[in-house]
Scaffold this motif. Structure first.
Motif, mmCIF file in Angstrom:
data_model
loop_
_atom_site.group_PDB
_atom_site.id
_atom_site.type_symbol
_atom_site.label_atom_id
_atom_site.label_comp_id
_atom_site.label_asym_id
_atom_site.label_seq_id
_atom_site.Cartn_x
_atom_site.Cartn_y
_atom_site.Cartn_z
ATOM 1 N N SER A 245 3.470 14.853 -13.258
ATOM 2 C CA SER A 245 2.726 15.563 -12.219
ATOM 3 C C SER A 245 2.166 14.641 -11.141
ATOM 4 C CB SER A 245 1.566 16.345 -12.860
ATOM 5 O OG SER A 245 0.669 15.458 -13.517
ATOM 6 N N TYR A 246 1.987 13.360 -11.416
ATOM 7 C CA TYR A 246 1.346 12.472 -10.460
ATOM 8 C C TYR A 246 2.374 11.794 -9.561
ATOM 9 C CZ TYR A 246 3.026 8.804 -13.478
ATOM 10 O OH TYR A 246 3.842 7.985 -14.202
ATOM 11 N N ARG A 247 1.924 11.398 -8.382
ATOM 12 C CA ARG A 247 2.738 10.647 -7.430
ATOM 13 C C ARG A 247 1.872 9.552 -6.814
ATOM 14 N NH1 ARG A 247 5.573 13.782 -9.699
ATOM 15 N NH2 ARG A 247 7.137 15.207 -8.833
ATOM 16 N N ILE A 248 2.470 8.407 -6.536
ATOM 17 C CA ILE A 248 1.751 7.294 -5.919
ATOM 18 C C ILE A 248 2.473 6.917 -4.634
ATOM 19 C CG2 ILE A 248 1.048 4.882 -6.153
ATOM 20 C CD1 ILE A 248 0.832 5.383 -9.158
ATOM 21 N N LEU A 249 1.744 6.916 -3.529
ATOM 22 C CA LEU A 249 2.279 6.533 -2.227
ATOM 23 C C LEU A 249 1.803 5.132 -1.911
ATOM 24 C CD1 LEU A 249 3.872 7.536 0.290
ATOM 25 C CD2 LEU A 249 1.674 8.229 1.252
ATOM 26 N N ARG A 250 2.755 4.240 -1.658
ATOM 27 C CA ARG A 250 2.427 2.834 -1.450
ATOM 28 C C ARG A 250 3.108 2.324 -0.191
ATOM 29 N NH1 ARG A 250 0.912 -0.748 -5.464
ATOM 30 N NH2 ARG A 250 1.670 0.719 -7.034
ATOM 31 N N ALA A 251 2.408 1.494 0.584
ATOM 32 C CA ALA A 251 2.968 0.880 1.785
ATOM 33 C C ALA A 251 3.471 -0.517 1.449
ATOM 34 C CB ALA A 251 1.928 0.817 2.903
ATOM 35 N N VAL A 252 4.749 -0.785 1.753
ATOM 36 C CA VAL A 252 5.297 -2.126 1.548
ATOM 37 C C VAL A 252 5.389 -2.897 2.863
ATOM 38 C CG1 VAL A 252 6.579 -1.442 -0.497
ATOM 39 C CG2 VAL A 252 7.670 -1.272 1.726
ATOM 40 N N LYS A 253 5.188 -2.185 3.971
ATOM 41 C CA LYS A 253 5.118 -2.820 5.285
ATOM 42 C C LYS A 253 4.251 -1.946 6.172
ATOM 43 C CE LYS A 253 7.755 -3.880 9.455
ATOM 44 N NZ LYS A 253 9.060 -3.795 10.131
ATOM 45 N N ASN A 254 3.345 -2.552 6.921
ATOM 46 C CA ASN A 254 2.473 -1.780 7.805
ATOM 47 C C ASN A 254 1.977 -2.681 8.928
ATOM 48 O OD1 ASN A 254 0.816 0.080 8.988
ATOM 49 N ND2 ASN A 254 -0.446 0.478 7.199
ATOM 50 N N ARG A 255 2.443 -2.431 10.136
ATOM 51 C CA ARG A 255 2.013 -3.217 11.284
ATOM 52 C C ARG A 255 0.627 -2.824 11.778
ATOM 53 N NH1 ARG A 255 7.763 -2.833 14.552
ATOM 54 N NH2 ARG A 255 8.828 -4.526 13.442
ATOM 55 N N PHE A 256 0.114 -1.699 11.321
ATOM 56 C CA PHE A 256 -1.164 -1.200 11.825
ATOM 57 C C PHE A 256 -2.232 -1.112 10.740
ATOM 58 C CE2 PHE A 256 2.324 1.106 14.066
ATOM 59 C CZ PHE A 256 2.285 0.358 15.233
ATOM 60 N N GLY A 257 -2.006 -1.712 9.593
ATOM 61 C CA GLY A 257 -2.991 -1.631 8.520
ATOM 62 C C GLY A 257 -2.580 -2.495 7.340
ATOM 63 N N SER A 258 -3.314 -2.328 6.246
ATOM 64 C CA SER A 258 -3.082 -3.117 5.043
ATOM 65 C C SER A 258 -1.935 -2.536 4.226
ATOM 66 C CB SER A 258 -4.358 -3.154 4.190
ATOM 67 O OG SER A 258 -4.119 -3.759 2.945
ATOM 68 N N THR A 259 -1.282 -3.404 3.461
ATOM 69 C CA THR A 259 -0.231 -2.953 2.547
ATOM 70 C C THR A 259 -0.738 -2.913 1.102
ATOM 71 O OG1 THR A 259 0.571 -5.233 2.324
ATOM 72 C CG2 THR A 259 1.621 -3.852 3.997
ATOM 73 N N ASN A 260 -2.045 -3.065 0.923
ATOM 74 C CA ASN A 260 -2.605 -3.076 -0.423
ATOM 75 C C ASN A 260 -3.129 -1.717 -0.865
ATOM 76 O OD1 ASN A 260 -2.182 -5.877 -0.753
ATOM 77 N ND2 ASN A 260 -4.052 -6.327 0.372
ATOM 78 N N GLU A 261 -3.247 -0.773 0.058
ATOM 79 C CA GLU A 261 -3.794 0.537 -0.285
ATOM 80 C C GLU A 261 -2.718 1.425 -0.915
ATOM 81 O OE1 GLU A 261 -6.830 1.229 -0.117
ATOM 82 O OE2 GLU A 261 -7.698 -0.227 1.276
ATOM 83 N N ILE A 262 -3.150 2.329 -1.779
ATOM 84 C CA ILE A 262 -2.246 3.316 -2.363
ATOM 85 C C ILE A 262 -2.892 4.693 -2.238
ATOM 86 C CG2 ILE A 262 -1.291 1.680 -4.024
ATOM 87 C CD1 ILE A 262 -2.869 3.203 -6.197
#
Length: 454
Positions: A245-262
């Motif tokens: 049921s769960y999903r995790i959205l993760r950024a591996v590249k971001n020119r306008f913010g951090s890539t550590n947030e999920i």
């Protein structure tokens, strides 16, 4: 072959172009990645016209700066991953396994944005209008500012975007788009690269925010040339088991913010629902009075997440005992086992060791090392750890427990969820001081931590 067309070879990994087949790509050094495709050569006249239309160089001091107002998507989890909202003129690539919820999330974002008065264009190359309507009825009611368009021809899409000038454009998916100027099939290296290039020019030239849905390979990366990820501004990945049921959205590249947030979501009948407290969600269903279980804390960007670490140590009938790690690096687990054998004299060479991070989330932060070590010791000695105990800290090869960042935030999250004892590095305990209602046990070595729980 038609006049003006030629055959070239593209690297499927990085997009390197070569007039002949090569065994190893000179760009990315990968083997056997070249595929043959037919492309259309531009005439010299067209090339000269494009060069004349190019913008002239300007001085850095002459560029006027203004504060860009980000567009709120209506999803706090998505805005956190993007860095605070949608940047006008940005190009965002969203990847994930089939059925994970990419289209559902973007359709929910379209619903919120159109309700807030933004002009949104949803372009689908995989579903018909009726199919999209069926999924939309399950999510809720939509505003008339949302326009649906089922088309795969890139030239028609480009004209539609230029004439309509929407604020937000969704492309689902980039592998279905094709340009008539390129004779290769949709989804090929040249087609994907051409489609992304055209969308990037539209996004930057007209100030339109474009979201691109990308298929993934069996290795979990976006299908197509690797250069695709370099062209876009942000790359987002949906993680998790589509049967859970769960999903995790993760950024591996971001020119306008951090890539550590999920961002954490839960899939329900009416779409994706944000999980405001992931720690409580991950700890749901934790067993009582079971050895080999302890809660650790990991930081994902600025958000502390509490996780249950489970370990099972059992005598092995095999000459080479099994080592299994689910949710963390396998080599890291082997390193920690070696530390326990060397520093604590804990015999594990004739035992199978299984490590699992409950909830299916994957953690790469070394702060969970101490939790893994204590869980292994608890299972090996069949000692139950108090359910109100939490541990975090990095373990070195000498058996020392090293400091980790944002220790105070981790302890505050533990206190909020009712934990009364926190085992942490001694350096972090000295920095934090005293927190009412929580007993801080500072340790310098793994042996000290084991003495606290036993």
């Amino acid at each position: 072959m038609a006049k003006g067309r030629t055959t070239v070879f593209f690297c499927q990994s990085c997009g390197y172009e070569s007039p002949k087949w090569l065994g190893q790509c000179p760009g990315c050094r990968e083997w056997n990645t070249f595929v043959e495709e037919t492309v259309e050569k531009k005439s010299a006249g067209r090339a000269r016209e494009e060069r004349r239309a190019a913008a002239a160089p300007v001085c850095l001091s002459s560029i006027e700066m203004k504060e860009e107002q980000r567009i709120r998507s209506g999803s706090e989890e998505l805005d956190r991953v993007l860095g605070g909202g949608i940047v006008p003129g940005s190009l965002v690539l969203v990847g994930g396994d089939p059925g994970i919820g990419k289209s559902t999330l973007l359709l929910q974002v379209c619903r919120t944005l159109s309700s807030d008065g933004h002009e949104v264009l949803y372009i689908s190359g995989e579903e018909s209008l009726k199919q999209i309507r069926l999924r939309a009825d399950r999510i809720g009611t939509f505003s008339d500012r949302l326009r649906l368009f089922c088309e795969t021809n890139l030239d028609i899409i480009q004209d539609t975007i230029r004439s309509g000038r929407p604020e937000i454009v969704i492309i689902d998916s980039i592998q279905t788009m094709y340009s008539e100027n390129i004779s290769s099939a949709p989804g090929s290296v040249s087609q994907v690269r051409e489609a992304t290039s055209v969308l990037m020019q539209l996004a930057k030239g007209l100030g339109i925010s474009v979201f691109i849905v990308g298929h993934v390979t069996k290795e979990g990366t976006v299908a197509g040339p690797r250069v695709l990820e370099h062209m876009v501004d942000t790359v987002l990945y949906f993680e998790g088991d589509r049967h859970a049921s769960y999903r995790i959205l993760r950024a591996v590249k971001n020119r306008f913010g951090s890539t550590n947030e999920i961002g954490v979501f839960e899939m329900r009948e009416n779409g994706l629902v944000e999980v405001e407290n992931p720690s409580e969600f991950m700890l749901n269903g934790r067993p009582e009075a079971a050895s080999g279980s302890i809660v650790a804390c990991s930081m994902e960007g600025t958000r502390p997440i509490l996780l249950e670490i489970q370990a099972l140590v059992a005598k092995s009938p095999l000459a080479m005992p099994r080592r299994t790690a689910a949710g963390m690096d396998y080599n890291r687990v082997n390193l920690l086992l070696a530390v326990l054998e060397k520093r604590l004299k804990l015999p594990l060479s004739n035992s199978d060791v299984y490590i699992n991070i409950a909830g299916g989330i994957r953690i790469n932060e070394p702060a969970v090392d101490l939790g893994v070590v204590l869980a292994i010791v608890s299972s090996a000695r069949d000692k139950v750890i108090d359910e109100k105990v939490l541990a975090f800290g990095e373990v070195g090869l000498s058996g020392e427990v090293r400091a980790v960042s944002q220790a105070a935030g981790r302890v505050q999250e533990a206190k909020k969820l009712g934990f009364t004892t926190v085992i942490l590095p001694e350096v972090c305990r000295e920095q934090i001081g005293r927190i009412e209602g929580v007993r801080l046990c500072g340790v310098r070595t793994v042996a000290d931590a084991v003495g606290v729980i036993l």
